[in-house]
Design an enzyme around this catalytic site. Structure first.
Site, PDB file in Angstrom:
ATOM      1  N   GLY A  39      37.487  33.810  32.120  1.00 34.21           N
ATOM      2  CA  GLY A  39      38.753  33.257  31.058  1.00 34.21           C
ATOM      3  C   GLY A  39      38.520  33.650  29.691  1.00 34.21           C
ATOM      4  O   GLY A  39      39.371  32.940  28.939  1.00 34.21           O
ATOM      5  N   ASN A  70      39.502  36.265  28.068  1.00 29.49           N
ATOM      6  CA  ASN A  70      40.635  36.932  27.750  1.00 29.49           C
ATOM      7  C   ASN A  70      42.022  35.925  27.541  1.00 29.49           C
ATOM      8  O   ASN A  70      42.674  36.019  26.627  1.00 29.49           O
ATOM      9  CB  ASN A  70      41.216  38.138  28.723  1.00 29.49           C
ATOM     10  CG  ASN A  70      40.571  39.499  28.364  1.00 29.49           C
ATOM     11  OD1 ASN A  70      40.920  39.893  27.425  1.00 29.49           O
ATOM     12  ND2 ASN A  70      39.683  39.675  29.116  1.00 29.49           N
ATOM     13  N   MET A 100      41.527  38.167  40.508  1.00 24.84           N
ATOM     14  CA  MET A 100      40.855  39.110  41.522  1.00 24.84           C
ATOM     15  C   MET A 100      41.674  39.057  42.547  1.00 24.84           C
ATOM     16  O   MET A 100      41.029  39.466  43.780  1.00 24.84           O
ATOM     17  CB  MET A 100      39.314  38.588  41.880  1.00 24.84           C
ATOM     18  CG  MET A 100      38.557  38.363  40.551  1.00 24.84           C
ATOM     19  SD  MET A 100      38.191  40.015  39.468  1.00 24.84           S
ATOM     20  CE  MET A 100      37.092  40.621  40.751  1.00 24.84           C
ATOM     21  N   LYS A 101      42.943  39.095  42.864  1.00 24.75           N
ATOM     22  CA  LYS A 101      43.882  38.947  43.877  1.00 24.75           C
ATOM     23  C   LYS A 101      44.953  40.004  43.682  1.00 24.75           C
ATOM     24  O   LYS A 101      45.443  40.357  42.373  1.00 24.75           O
ATOM     25  CB  LYS A 101      44.368  37.802  44.407  1.00 24.75           C
ATOM     26  CG  LYS A 101      43.697  36.658  44.901  1.00 24.75           C
ATOM     27  CD  LYS A 101      43.035  36.921  46.147  1.00 24.75           C
ATOM     28  CE  LYS A 101      44.014  36.728  47.219  1.00 24.75           C
ATOM     29  NZ  LYS A 101      43.486  37.212  48.884  1.00 24.75           N
ATOM     30  N   ILE A 102      45.291  40.698  44.536  1.00 29.09           N
ATOM     31  CA  ILE A 102      46.376  41.893  44.356  1.00 29.09           C
ATOM     32  C   ILE A 102      47.827  40.861  44.548  1.00 29.09           C
ATOM     33  O   ILE A 102      47.861  40.081  45.476  1.00 29.09           O
ATOM     34  CB  ILE A 102      46.386  42.966  45.099  1.00 29.09           C
ATOM     35  CG1 ILE A 102      45.272  43.792  44.892  1.00 29.09           C
ATOM     36  CG2 ILE A 102      47.732  43.806  45.042  1.00 29.09           C
ATOM     37  CD1 ILE A 102      45.043  44.968  45.658  1.00 29.09           C
ATOM     38  N   LEU A 103      48.645  40.908  43.703  1.00 27.05           N
ATOM     39  CA  LEU A 103      49.956  40.580  43.766  1.00 27.05           C
ATOM     40  C   LEU A 103      50.764  41.069  44.756  1.00 27.05           C
ATOM     41  O   LEU A 103      50.886  42.238  44.850  1.00 27.05           O
ATOM     42  CB  LEU A 103      50.778  40.270  42.443  1.00 27.05           C
ATOM     43  CG  LEU A 103      50.112  39.391  41.169  1.00 27.05           C
ATOM     44  CD1 LEU A 103      50.837  39.777  40.047  1.00 27.05           C
ATOM     45  CD2 LEU A 103      50.076  38.028  41.801  1.00 27.05           C
ATOM     46  N   ASN A 155      48.424  43.768  33.018  1.00 23.37           N
ATOM     47  CA  ASN A 155      47.152  43.660  33.532  1.00 23.37           C
ATOM     48  C   ASN A 155      46.122  44.234  32.565  1.00 23.37           C
ATOM     49  O   ASN A 155      46.429  45.214  31.911  1.00 23.37           O
ATOM     50  CB  ASN A 155      46.829  44.079  34.915  1.00 23.37           C
ATOM     51  CG  ASN A 155      45.577  43.858  35.419  1.00 23.37           C
ATOM     52  OD1 ASN A 155      44.577  42.915  35.134  1.00 23.37           O
ATOM     53  ND2 ASN A 155      44.731  44.902  36.056  1.00 23.37           N
ATOM     54  N   HIS A 202      42.341  46.111  32.328  1.00 27.16           N
ATOM     55  CA  HIS A 202      41.346  46.604  33.226  1.00 27.16           C
ATOM     56  C   HIS A 202      40.194  47.318  32.367  1.00 27.16           C
ATOM     57  O   HIS A 202      40.517  47.950  31.284  1.00 27.16           O
ATOM     58  CB  HIS A 202      41.835  47.710  34.390  1.00 27.16           C
ATOM     59  CG  HIS A 202      40.988  48.362  35.069  1.00 27.16           C
ATOM     60  ND1 HIS A 202      40.571  47.461  36.186  1.00 27.16           N
ATOM     61  CD2 HIS A 202      40.170  49.149  35.190  1.00 27.16           C
ATOM     62  CE1 HIS A 202      39.533  48.259  36.873  1.00 27.16           C
ATOM     63  NE2 HIS A 202      39.276  49.348  36.224  1.00 27.16           N
TER      64      HIS A 202
END
Ligand code: GRF
Length: 187
Positions: free
Chosen positions: A14, A16, A88-91, A105, A107
């Site tokens: 957390g 960021n 860490m999940k794809i929406l 996002n 990266h």
């Protein structure tokens, strides 16, 4: 100035999120962090939500209807921007469609290079001269979508995974707020 209500999605550290909370306390910064969503009950980032009295929600992604819960909560809190910060999940397509061009996002690589996990290992293995971070709009593919901002630095021969991570994160704390300012200039 009316600040846009923003939700930050996290899964871990957390840092960021913390940086965005600090930046958003600035009167002229275009967003207010109004909600934090985590898929990890033990995410350190939750401590920042608690410290700054920001509502937060834990989502159990093993439950069938977890996406409905996310959407309900976003609507209830009148969220107009979603910032993924180490989530860490794809929406799903559904959320991406509802919040089209409203999800961004960060990266830790110079996209489109090195999507996915273990970025720093890949950067070193590939003997890159430069690396950095990218803020981009989210679509339903992993680390894809239009790029808003990239920031880069030169890799030294002494760098390893841990120094690359440190240097990249330092750039992230500049890149994420700058990207947010940039997208609000367009509205
Ligand atoms: C960041 O390096 C970001 O690029 C990646 O996940 C990391 C999250 O770090 N997507 P933190 O949780 O914000 O400290």
């Amino acid at each position: 100035m009316v600040k846009s209500k923003t939700c930050v999605f996290i899964s871990g550290q957390g840092s960021n999120l913390k940086n965005l909370i600090y930046r958003s306390r600035d009167k002229s910064f275009p967003i207010k962090i109004s909600l934090v969503i985590s898929n990890n009950k033990n995410a350190n980032g939750i401590t920042y939500a608690k410290k700054f009295k920001i509502p937060y929600l834990f989502i159990n992604t093993k439950l069938k209807n977890y996406e409905n819960k996310i959407i309900q909560c976003l609507k209830k809190n009148k969220i107009s921007l979603i910032c993924l910060a180490g989530y860490m999940k794809i929406l799903s397509d559904r959320i991406v469609k509802i919040y089209n061009k409203k999800i961004i996002n960060i990266h830790p690589s110079l996209l489109p290079k090195f999507k996915g996990l273990n970025t720093f290992e890949k950067v070193l293995k590939n003997k890159e001269r430069k690396t950095g971070c990218t803020v981009h709009y989210v679509n339903s593919k992993l680390d894809d979508g239009d790029i808003i901002i990239k920031k880069a630095f030169y890799i030294s021969s002494k760098d390893n995974v841990s120094t690359l991570k440190q240097k990249t994160q330092k750039l992230e704390y500049k890149a994420y707020p700058e990207a947010i300012i940039k997208i609000f200039r367009r509205y």
